[in-house]
Structures are given as C-alpha cells and as structure tokens.
Design a protein around this motif. Structure first.
Motif, PDB file in Angstrom:
ATOM      1  N   VAL A  81     -44.161  27.856 -82.249  1.00 21.59           N
ATOM      2  CA  VAL A  81     -43.579  26.924 -81.528  1.00 21.59           C
ATOM      3  C   VAL A  81     -43.206  27.213 -79.786  1.00 21.59           C
ATOM      4  CG1 VAL A  81     -42.003  24.755 -81.203  1.00 21.59           C
ATOM      5  CG2 VAL A  81     -42.893  25.789 -83.502  1.00 21.59           C
ATOM      6  N   ARG A  93     -35.360  21.048 -77.420  1.00 19.91           N
ATOM      7  CA  ARG A  93     -36.067  21.255 -75.915  1.00 19.91           C
ATOM      8  C   ARG A  93     -35.394  20.285 -75.118  1.00 19.91           C
ATOM      9  NH1 ARG A  93     -42.602  20.937 -75.107  1.00 19.91           N
ATOM     10  NH2 ARG A  93     -42.739  20.878 -72.853  1.00 19.91           N
ATOM     11  N   GLY A 140     -32.126  27.428 -88.050  1.00 19.43           N
ATOM     12  CA  GLY A 140     -33.406  27.485 -87.376  1.00 19.43           C
ATOM     13  C   GLY A 140     -34.288  26.257 -88.061  1.00 19.43           C
ATOM     14  N   ILE A 141     -33.702  25.399 -88.260  1.00 17.38           N
ATOM     15  CA  ILE A 141     -34.526  24.351 -89.073  1.00 17.38           C
ATOM     16  C   ILE A 141     -35.248  23.611 -87.811  1.00 17.38           C
ATOM     17  CG2 ILE A 141     -34.233  22.018 -89.771  1.00 17.38           C
ATOM     18  CD1 ILE A 141     -32.162  23.066 -91.708  1.00 17.38           C
ATOM     19  N   ASN A 142     -34.545  23.472 -86.646  1.00 20.90           N
ATOM     20  CA  ASN A 142     -35.247  22.793 -85.555  1.00 20.90           C
ATOM     21  C   ASN A 142     -35.098  23.710 -84.332  1.00 20.90           C
ATOM     22  OD1 ASN A 142     -35.509  20.057 -86.419  1.00 20.90           O
ATOM     23  ND2 ASN A 142     -33.268  20.084 -86.671  1.00 20.90           N
ATOM     24  N   LEU A 143     -35.973  23.418 -83.271  1.00 23.14           N
ATOM     25  CA  LEU A 143     -35.877  24.060 -81.725  1.00 23.14           C
ATOM     26  C   LEU A 143     -35.459  22.893 -80.944  1.00 23.14           C
ATOM     27  CD1 LEU A 143     -36.285  26.711 -80.295  1.00 23.14           C
ATOM     28  CD2 LEU A 143     -38.594  25.925 -79.962  1.00 23.14           C
ATOM     29  N   ARG A 180     -40.829  29.626 -85.753  1.00 23.86           N
ATOM     30  CA  ARG A 180     -40.506  29.418 -84.442  1.00 23.86           C
ATOM     31  C   ARG A 180     -41.074  30.131 -83.170  1.00 23.86           C
ATOM     32  NH1 ARG A 180     -34.534  31.733 -83.811  1.00 23.86           N
ATOM     33  NH2 ARG A 180     -34.400  31.167 -85.827  1.00 23.86           N
TER      34      ARG A 180
END
Ligand code: ZN
Lengths: 303, 240
Positions: free
Chosen positions: A69, A283, A278-281, A66
C-alpha cells in the motif's frame, strides 16, 4: 515577497534579470505543493495478518501488505512521510522472542521516517528499548520524556524537521504519563514532562525558529477521555496552538476520518487515529499554497 | 531590490486537506521482500509456540459458568501452587490466597494439546505476580467488590452470596476476616495498580513483587501437570 518563490522563479527563468515584470499571482500559481502523510499507531508487534480464527480482525493487517500500500502511494506522490504514534511493541510472540528487533527492522525496511514511544515500548524496560536502537533507521521522537538519567539519553529527539519538495514539516513526539501504566523498574529515571507546556515550547520553536510550514504531533496520549483532567489529544489540541495534525494512539480508536478540533487561537487542528494492529493505514494529504495567496481564504477540509 | 527576506513568517499554508482510511486487508498483495524477511523468524517462533506442554480433555472457557469457572479456578490455583514456594522462600511464611481478574482470562483453553501458544493466548500480557499485605478492612472491601458477582478467579477464599445477591460471608482459608489481622494475597501487578477498579489493592500495608510473569507461571504449571482438567466448585456461589 518570499525568498523561495524568488529563487525558483529566477532559476526557471534562466537569464531573467530582475522581477519587475512578474506579478504576485504569476509567482504563486506554480507553487502549489502536495504532501502526503501516512501513519500507523499501536501496531503491537502484529507483523503477520491477524490469525484466521480471530473473532474480530481475521486476516486483516500484516506488514508485507502494508508495504504494498505504501509503495503504491509513494509512486503517486513521492513527497510522502511515514509516521507511527507508538506502542510498536507487545502483542504477539515476535516481541517476546525477539524483543522488538523484528518490529524495528521491518519499520526501517518500510521506510518509516519517525515514530514516538508508547507505554508498551517500555515493556522490556529502557534497557530493552535501548537494545533495539541499532535496528531503527528512523527517528524516535519524544519531547516530553526526559531520558537524561537513563541509558536512552541521546537516543531520542524532541522533534525533527523533514523537508519534502521545499516544504518544511516539523514532527514532534508526545508520550503518556508512565506512572501507573508501566512498572517503575522498567522506565527507571525517565521523567514525564507536562505535554501541554512542552507542546507550546516546541510548536513555537518549529513555527518561529525552524519556520515550518506544517507541524505534526505524534501523540500517545489517547484520543479522548470523559474525564477532562486527563490530558488527551482533544485536550492537547484545544490548549495549544501551532499544530496542523495530531496523529494519536494508545486508546486504539478507530476513526473513519480525522476529527477537527479548534486550538487556543481558534484555528483548526486535525486529530486522527487508525485503530491498532496495523489493520489500517492512515492517510492525510495536505495541498499547500504560498501563504500570501491564502491570506484571506481558509483551508478546505475535504474530509 | 526585492530581497526583503528578514521576515520570519511561514511560507506555505494548507489550502486543502484530504484524508482517507486505507484498510490493510486480504485484497492487498503481500510484498515478497517482507514475507521472505519474516520467514526465518516465523519458523522459529512457530516451532517454539507449537511445543506441547499438557493435555486438556475438555474445552474450557470463562463463560462456562457463573461466579466461578473451571478455567479461572485453574489459573488462581496455579498461582497459589507455584508462586507460594517463591514467596515463602523470601519471607519465611506462605501467602493466604489469590485474586486475579475475570478480564484477564484472555482466551478459551481448547480441548486437546495445550501448547505454548495457548499459554500466550490465555495470558498475552506481561503481568507479574505481586503479593500484597491487606488489612482486615481491605479484605472486607475486597469481598464487597467481589459480591457484585463477576467470576474473578480466586483461590483459598470463599464467597457466598444470599439469594438477593448481598454478601452472606467471605472467608479466607476457612476463617472469617478479623479486623486487626493482616492477610497476604497474591495478585497481578496490573490489579494492584488499580486495574479493574480494584482500589482496595492500591494501598496495601506491604507489597512484594515476585518477578514471576503470570504467563511463565502458567507455562510452568502446564509442564508440571500432565493433564489440565479443573472443575467448577463452591468457592464462589450464590444461594438458590
Ligand atoms: Zn496500545
């Protein structure tokens, strides 16, 4: 005429005296701003990627990835806020062994700006939460939990205004009713206040007194329930005004893109939630312009 | 001159909003400052999690059978065996039975060494044992609920369904339910609060939390027993 335009233009023009020669459009073209909002929710102590034998999310997520990214996005746009919508705790043995210390330390290392509290953040009680406060170098925001008669008193704020590239971003936190979800022995004298009433007060304050350009709600209410009597992000969006973006949690909802709702005044509100663990962030990029330029135009949602 | 600043309206508005879901997956390199920061924590967690508590000669899953499963029976019997002495010490008498939920069996128990990690996977939540005192009427509501057929783990109760799936009988410790009698049932705080729609647990005559996490109870149970080899039995069956 807007003060910020005036000051900036004057400074840029150096010895320029007076502004008679500058038209309004001249003033505003150089005034476009770009703010990036990054967000997580319900990370639930998933510090490492999901185990390889996980039936659904094998090798996804992970705090170390994370950060990679986030750093990349911050290089693209330094005017970035990093936010979390709660349920930071509970879900892997890291929480059982260290009580949330590692979660808070890592979020601080990642440069989180603020987070709100989820129901699971009370799993070790208000005392367990309080014990981890020294490890949090970010704001804990909660507008509708009244901690007055608990050890957490004074350790959260209802909202915080962040300024990025001159843009005022008001961020506030809204939590879910704890009764029925969390043992009373855990949340003790924490009082739950009506999210809609509190949101009305806070957004008013953020827009009027604090003069925020953007208002973001970190919510752990849950995305949507069939039952309209349960307050969800959808209900909160519809029954209030002044919010640009609700970053949600609790229901572990995977949204590919934000959902657009309409508020009390008929304006659009975005609601986003990016699953869990926390699989995705998430935005969301806001491109802003002087409100004067936009008086007769509407926002474009490129989503 | 131009400084007409008193107005309190906002200065900027979003003209365009763009959004993106950024997956955090295998294609992204891990930041090494983070991995090395985590390393010592990981080492001690792994060490504790890999400690062996017991041995399972066979793999067990909640999908092994209908109405009652070996793994569910083991969990309910473990609660009966380990929570009852605590209850008895506080009240002077034992509880009668145990009710857990099928959804609460969160993972299989694999053949081989049973580690602390396995106990965490089986019961990742912080649920605790509570003992509720139920009326005969509430007990009957429970049996009606259970007659829907999901293999919710039970101990010291028996349920028999007719061929057509209707409830033939429900007994507690071999006895029929008496309306004006009360019964003590150990369950989890999650279910007591109405989890899985077990509404008959929501308003018990009395309630006693034992401050004993189900996961810790399972860890203690595994330590106590050398070998974990439960079986399916006739505690919940349907007539053929
Ligand atoms: Zn959650």
């Amino acid at each position: 005429m807007k003060r910020r335009n005036f000051i900036k233009q004057t400074a840029a023009a150096g010895s320029l005296i007076g502004l008679g020669g500058l038209s309004m459009s001249n003033l505003s073209t150089s005034e476009k701003k770009h703010i990036t909002i990054l967000h997580t929710n319900d990370v639930h102590s998933h510090i490492e990627p999901f185990p390889l034998n996980d039936p659904k999310y094998a090798n996804q997520g992970g705090v170390a990835r994370r950060l990679t990214v986030i750093n990349k996005i911050r290089t693209e746009n330094p005017n970035t806020l990093l936010l979390d919508a709660g349920d930071i705790f509970q879900g892997t043995p890291y929480f059982n062994f260290y009580g949330g210390e590692l979660e808070f330390k890592l979020m601080s290392m990642l440069g989180y700006d603020a987070a709100t509290l989820g129901n699971h953040d009370f799993d070790n009680g208000v005392d367990g939460l309080y014990a981890q406060i020294p490890h949090a170098k970010f704001e804990l925001l909660s507008a509708n939990y009244d901690f007055t008669n608990t050890i957490m008193d004074g350790h959260t704020k209802p909202y915080r205004v962040f300024i990025k590239d001159g843009i005022k971003i008001g961020v506030f936190g809204i939590g879910i009713e704890l009764d029925g979800l969390v043992n009373k022995r855990m949340y003790k004298e924490t009082k739950y206040l009506n999210p809609i009433e509190i949101t009305q007060d806070i957004t008013q304050k953020l827009r009027q007194e604090e003069q925020c350009d953007l208002v973001i709600c970190l919510s752990h209410l849950g995305f949507d329930y069939g039952d309209k009597t349960i307050i969800s992000d959808q209900i909160l969006a519809q029954k209030t005004e002044g919010i640009d973006l609700i970053i949600g949690g609790h229901t572990h909802t995977f949204l590919d893109k934000p959902v657009i709702a309409q508020n009390k005044a008929g304006q659009f509100v975005l609601i986003n939630q990016v699953g869990w663990g926390g699989i995705n962030l998430g935005r969301v990029d806001f491109y802003l312009d002087s409100s004067k330029n936009l008086e007769h135009s509407s926002t474009v949602f490129a989503i | 001159m131009l400084l007409i600043i008193g107005c309190k309206q906002q200065q900027y508005k979003p003209e365009r909003i763009q959004a993106e879901l950024v997956p955090v997956d295998i294609n992204i390199k891990s930041d090494t400052t983070i991995t090395s920061f985590i390393a010592p924590y990981k080492l001690s967690v792994d060490k504790a999690m890999d400690s062996v508590l017991a041995y399972a000669p066979n793999s067990l899953t909640k999908k092994d059978s209908k109405f009652n499963t070996a793994i569910g029976n083991m969990m309910a019997d473990a609660v009966f065996e380990l929570a009852n002495p605590i209850f008895k010490k506080r009240t002077g008498y034992p509880f009668n039975a145990v009710l857990l939920n099928y959804g609460g069996i969160r993972s299989p128990l694999n053949q081989g060494d049973i580690t602390t990690r396995a106990a965490f996977q089986l019961m990742p939540f912080e649920n605790e044992v509570v003992v509720v005192e139920l009326s005969g009427y509430q007990m009957k509501e429970m049996f009606t609920y259970l007659s829907h057929g999901t293999a919710h783990p039970i101990s010291n109760m028996q349920i028999i369904l007719n061929k057509d799936g209707s409830l033939q009988k429900g007994t507690i410790q071999g006895h029929d339910i008496i309306d004006n009698e009360t019964y003590f049932v150990a369950t989890s705080d999650y279910l007591q609060k109405g989890g899985d729609n077990m509404t008959f647990l929501e308003k018990p005559i009395s309630i006693l939390p034992l401050d004993y996490k189900i996961r810790n109870l399972l860890i203690d149970y595994f330590k106590k027993k050398d070998t974990i080899a439960p079986v399916r039995d006739n505690r919940f069956i349907k007539e053929n």
